[in-house]
Structure formats: C-alpha cells, structure tokens
Scaffold this motif. Structure first.
Motif, mmCIF file in Angstrom:
data_model
loop_
_atom_site.group_PDB
_atom_site.id
_atom_site.type_symbol
_atom_site.label_atom_id
_atom_site.label_comp_id
_atom_site.label_asym_id
_atom_site.label_seq_id
_atom_site.Cartn_x
_atom_site.Cartn_y
_atom_site.Cartn_z
ATOM 1 N N THR A 47 0.824 -1.212 0.000
ATOM 2 C CA THR A 47 0.000 0.000 0.000
ATOM 3 C C THR A 47 0.856 1.259 0.000
ATOM 4 O O THR A 47 0.320 2.366 0.049
ATOM 5 N N GLU A 49 2.495 4.433 -1.003
ATOM 6 C CA GLU A 49 2.053 5.337 -2.074
ATOM 7 C C GLU A 49 3.142 5.669 -3.094
ATOM 8 O O GLU A 49 2.834 6.038 -4.228
ATOM 9 N N GLY A 52 3.757 0.610 -4.531
ATOM 10 C CA GLY A 52 2.429 0.048 -4.742
ATOM 11 C C GLY A 52 2.235 -0.703 -6.042
ATOM 12 O O GLY A 52 3.176 -1.245 -6.629
#
Length: 172
Positions: A47, A49, A52
């Motif tokens: 996850t 950012e 990912g």
C-alpha cells in the motif's frame, strides 16, 4: 511485517518486487507470485504510495490449490515470461499438517522436496536461468515441538515454532 493471515491486508512497506521493478524499470512479467493459496495475492504489491501496484508483481492464479497444480503454473510462467524474481507457495505441507495425519504430512513433505528438486533441475536446464539464478527455500512457519502439540500446529514461541528451514543454492 505483522499482517492479517487471511489475505485481507497488503504489506504497508514496499515488497522486493516493487523495489526491483522501480530500480530496473522492467514490466510486471519480470516478477511473479505463484500461490498455492489465493490469500497470497497480497504479496504482489504494498500500500506504499510511492511504490504500490504500479511496481507490483504478476499474480499467476492457480485454479486447483495443490502442489502439482502450482508446479504446472510455475513451469508455464517460467517458460513464457522468464521472470527474474518469483515467490511460489507449495501448500500441501501446511494443509496436511493442519489435517493432523502424520502419514499425509510425510507424503506432503516428500512431494514438496521432489518439486524443489524438479525446480532446481528446470532452472539448470534453461539457458536464461542456468548458473545465473539463486534459489531460496523457506517454510512459512515452524511447527510446535512435541511438548507443545507436535507437527499439527504452529504459532507460539516454542523451539519448533521459532525455527524454520532455510536453503540457499546458486552462484556465489
């Protein structure tokens, strides 16, 4: 990372796949997750950012969650895409351990061992991989020692659960 063991939570920090793809610029077929369990789809990307999904690995679905079906999918992925980084999960040892049958557990161990042998032979028979590939083997967890329930269970801090098998083979 400490993640839920049901496939509902992705890693929060970048995976090896993400670091590799971000560094090399290669497409998703260079990295693969060949799971013996559907819940392992979470290993394809985190996850995070900055990394990912855009740097994730290809998820190679196995229809029949058995070691032999997983092996068949793995061979196809290796022949078609020649990925550089792969995680494969042969599920039968874990399943047989939880089924609590000693003979089934031993049979699953033998099958997994034979598939690791076949995988190494496949690596060494492919000119793209031969003498350029390192294979790491590990179990996903230890097993209780006899004083804590034996081979059927895992997950405490007993001696058996704290130790897992490890093998590294390849150049260097």
């Amino acid at each position: 990372e400490n993640l839920k063991n049901d496939g509902s939570e992705r890693p929060h920090h970048p995976t090896l796949f993400e670091y590799y793809r971000a560094k090399t610029g290669e497409g998703d077929s260079c990295c693969a997750v060949v799971p013996g369990k559907d819940k392992l789809h979470v290993l394809t990307y985190s996850t995070d950012e900055l990394f990912g999904e855009k740097f994730g690995a290809k998820f190679c679905k196995v229809q029949d969650m058995t070691d032999s079906a997983t092996w068949t999918v793995l061979k196809g992925v290796m022949d078609t895409n020649h990925p550089r980084l792969v995680i494969v999960n042969f599920p039968s040892v874990d399943v047989a351990g939880h089924d609590s049958t000693w003979t089934g557990y031993l049979r699953a161990l033998r099958e997994a061992d034979s598939l690791v042998y076949l995988l190494w032979n496949k690596i060494q028979s492919d000119s793209i991989y031969k003498d350029k590939t390192t294979m790491f083997l590990s179990s996903d967890h230890g097993r209780h020692d006899d004083a804590h329930g034996g081979f059927q269970h895992h997950g405490c801090s007993c001696e058996g659960c704290r130790h897992i098998i490890g093998l590294g083979i390849g150049p260097g």
